[in-house]
Motif scaffolding. Structure first.
Motif, PDB file in Angstrom:
ATOM      1  N   MET A   1      20.411  57.351  24.818  1.00 15.20           N
ATOM      2  CA  MET A   1      19.526  58.157  25.684  1.00 15.20           C
ATOM      3  C   MET A   1      18.128  57.529  25.682  1.00 15.20           C
ATOM      4  N   PRO A   2      17.531  57.309  26.861  1.00 14.04           N
ATOM      5  CA  PRO A   2      16.203  56.704  26.896  1.00 14.04           C
ATOM      6  C   PRO A   2      15.160  57.650  26.338  1.00 14.04           C
ATOM      7  N   PRO A   3      14.087  57.124  25.759  1.00 11.15           N
ATOM      8  CA  PRO A   3      13.041  57.991  25.218  1.00 11.15           C
ATOM      9  C   PRO A   3      12.359  58.778  26.316  1.00 11.15           C
ATOM     10  N   ALA A   4      11.969  60.009  25.999  1.00 11.02           N
ATOM     11  CA  ALA A   4      11.257  60.835  26.975  1.00 11.02           C
ATOM     12  C   ALA A   4       9.865  60.278  27.194  1.00 11.02           C
ATOM     13  N   ASP A   5       9.359  60.438  28.412  1.00  9.27           N
ATOM     14  CA  ASP A   5       8.014  59.964  28.676  1.00  9.27           C
ATOM     15  C   ASP A   5       7.001  60.956  28.105  1.00  9.27           C
ATOM     16  N   GLU A   6       5.760  60.493  27.997  1.00  8.91           N
ATOM     17  CA  GLU A   6       4.719  61.292  27.352  1.00  8.91           C
ATOM     18  C   GLU A   6       4.489  62.607  28.081  1.00  8.91           C
ATOM     19  N   ASP A   7       4.555  62.599  29.431  1.00  6.32           N
ATOM     20  CA  ASP A   7       4.309  63.824  30.178  1.00  6.32           C
ATOM     21  C   ASP A   7       5.307  64.910  29.806  1.00  6.32           C
ATOM     22  N   SER A   8       6.572  64.539  29.585  1.00  2.41           N
ATOM     23  CA  SER A   8       7.586  65.538  29.273  1.00  2.41           C
ATOM     24  C   SER A   8       7.439  66.086  27.859  1.00  2.41           C
ATOM     25  N   LEU A   9       6.628  65.440  27.019  1.00  6.34           N
ATOM     26  CA  LEU A   9       6.437  65.870  25.636  1.00  6.34           C
ATOM     27  C   LEU A   9       5.056  66.460  25.389  1.00  6.34           C
ATOM     28  N   ARG A  10       4.301  66.703  26.450  1.00  7.39           N
ATOM     29  CA  ARG A  10       2.935  67.192  26.277  1.00  7.39           C
ATOM     30  C   ARG A  10       2.888  68.500  25.508  1.00  7.39           C
ATOM     31  N   HIS A  11       3.870  69.372  25.726  1.00 10.82           N
ATOM     32  CA  HIS A  11       3.852  70.668  25.052  1.00 10.82           C
ATOM     33  C   HIS A  11       3.962  70.535  23.546  1.00 10.82           C
ATOM     34  N   LEU A  12       4.530  69.406  23.050  1.00  9.89           N
ATOM     35  CA  LEU A  12       4.655  69.225  21.608  1.00  9.89           C
ATOM     36  C   LEU A  12       3.306  69.013  20.940  1.00  9.89           C
ATOM     37  N   ARG A  13       2.289  68.732  21.730  1.00 12.62           N
ATOM     38  CA  ARG A  13       0.935  68.592  21.185  1.00 12.62           C
ATOM     39  C   ARG A  13       0.272  69.952  20.954  1.00 12.62           C
ATOM     40  N   LEU A  14       0.872  71.013  21.474  1.00 13.12           N
ATOM     41  CA  LEU A  14       0.261  72.340  21.400  1.00 13.12           C
ATOM     42  C   LEU A  14       0.779  73.051  20.153  1.00 13.12           C
ATOM     43  N   GLY A  81      -8.342  67.154  30.809  1.00 15.12           N
ATOM     44  CA  GLY A  81      -7.089  66.903  30.115  1.00 15.12           C
ATOM     45  C   GLY A  81      -6.672  68.026  29.194  1.00 15.12           C
ATOM     46  N   LEU A  82      -5.395  67.992  28.832  1.00 13.89           N
ATOM     47  CA  LEU A  82      -4.798  69.055  28.037  1.00 13.89           C
ATOM     48  C   LEU A  82      -5.465  69.187  26.669  1.00 13.89           C
ATOM     49  N   ARG A  83      -5.773  68.080  26.042  1.00  9.20           N
ATOM     50  CA  ARG A  83      -6.360  68.142  24.695  1.00  9.20           C
ATOM     51  C   ARG A  83      -7.693  68.880  24.710  1.00  9.20           C
ATOM     52  N   ALA A  84      -8.521  68.592  25.691  1.00 11.55           N
ATOM     53  CA  ALA A  84      -9.830  69.243  25.766  1.00 11.55           C
ATOM     54  C   ALA A  84      -9.676  70.742  26.017  1.00 11.55           C
ATOM     55  N   LEU A  85      -8.726  71.121  26.885  1.00  9.42           N
ATOM     56  CA  LEU A  85      -8.517  72.530  27.171  1.00  9.42           C
ATOM     57  C   LEU A  85      -7.967  73.262  25.953  1.00  9.42           C
ATOM     58  N   ASP A  86      -7.034  72.619  25.258  1.00 10.43           N
ATOM     59  CA  ASP A  86      -6.444  73.226  24.069  1.00 10.43           C
ATOM     60  C   ASP A  86      -7.500  73.418  22.981  1.00 10.43           C
TER      61      ASP A  86
END
Length: 259
Positions: A1-14, A81-86
């Motif tokens: 299975m190919p690795p998921a791209d960063e956009d699809s894993l953004r929620h894991l940063r939350l 960006g998501l990091r700043a909002l979080d």
């Protein structure tokens, strides 16, 4: 299975936000579950991405969370960006979790808001249009129950705007605070009384509410669900309430298996 791209894993940063897939039902395909309600803001950013237009927020809560943030102009725009909002939601919004909606308007995540809530915290914005610090107007439509929202959608009166904001929206963020399904005791206002499942069902799915829910869910891109145990009687009572509310919300309204 190919690795998921960063956009699809953004929620894991939350941190503290659990993302659930809701495929196979009706309405949104993703749900985000967390405790402090202010974490809805980065979850909304994650759900909308960077290019989608601001969404209509349909929120069910015990409280009208429309207190103006202490420094609204300091709220980062979604382009930061998501990091700043979080980070801003966690460290700069009020720990009482009542200013995240207007903050999301400042961030250009939320356009208008349909607020289904019963009580107004001290300092809440009292108008029906909030103009953010960048000059953008946001309509705030407030009703106390799903039944009243559904009636205003089916048979709008001269001043009812429920149907108008839903039809004008390009997308909807459906938001639920677990304390929506609680009341304060008449005998002791510091005691929280969780609702039984039958009352939750009566509130969420009143007679003739299907046209309203069909219209909301047809445009819903995500569900956010705040557990806020300190507003729901503590960890154990809130866990039992979450189980009952999830049965109705997921299985009966969204027609998917509850988490």
């Amino acid at each position: 299975m190919p690795p998921a791209d960063e956009d699809s894993l953004r929620h894991l940063r939350l941190a503290g936000v659990v993302r659930l897939g809701l495929g196979g039902g009706r309405g949104p395909t993703d749900a985000y579950v967390f405790d402090p309600h202010r974490l809805a803001l980065p979850a909304w950013a994650c759900a909308l991405g960077e290019s989608a237009p601001p969404a209509l927020l349909v929120t069910l809560d015990r409280h009208l969370d429309v207190v103006v943030p202490e420094r609204p102009a300091d709220m980062p725009d979604r382009s930061a960006g998501l990091r700043a909002l979080d980070e801003h939601a966690r460290w700069h919004l009020n720990v009482r979790n009542y200013d995240h909606i207007l903050a999301a308007m400042e961030a250009n995540l939320v356009g208008d808001a349909l607020l289904i809530a019963r009580t107004r915290p001290r300092g809440s914005f009292a108008g029906d249009t909030y103009v953010d610090t960048r000059g953008r107007p946001h309509r705030l439509i407030s009703v106390t129950t799903v039944d009243r929202a559904a009636e205003a959608y089916r048979n709008p009166g001269p001043t009812d705007a429920v149907r108008d904001v839903i039809e004008a929206a390009s997308s909807v963020l459906l938001d639920v605070d677990l304390d929506c399904f609680t009341s304060l005791s008449d005998a002791d206002p510091t005691t929280v009384l969780p609702w039984p499942k039958a009352i939750i069902r009566e509130f969420l799915l009143p007679p003739d509410s299907e046209p309203f829910w069909d219209a909301v869910l047809a445009k819903a891109v995500a569900l956010t669900f705040a557990r806020e145990p300190h507003h729901c009687g503590g960890l154990l009572p809130s866990g039992e309430l979450f189980r009952d509310a999830a049965e109705v919300l997921f299985r009966e309204l969204l027609r998917v298996e509850p988490p």
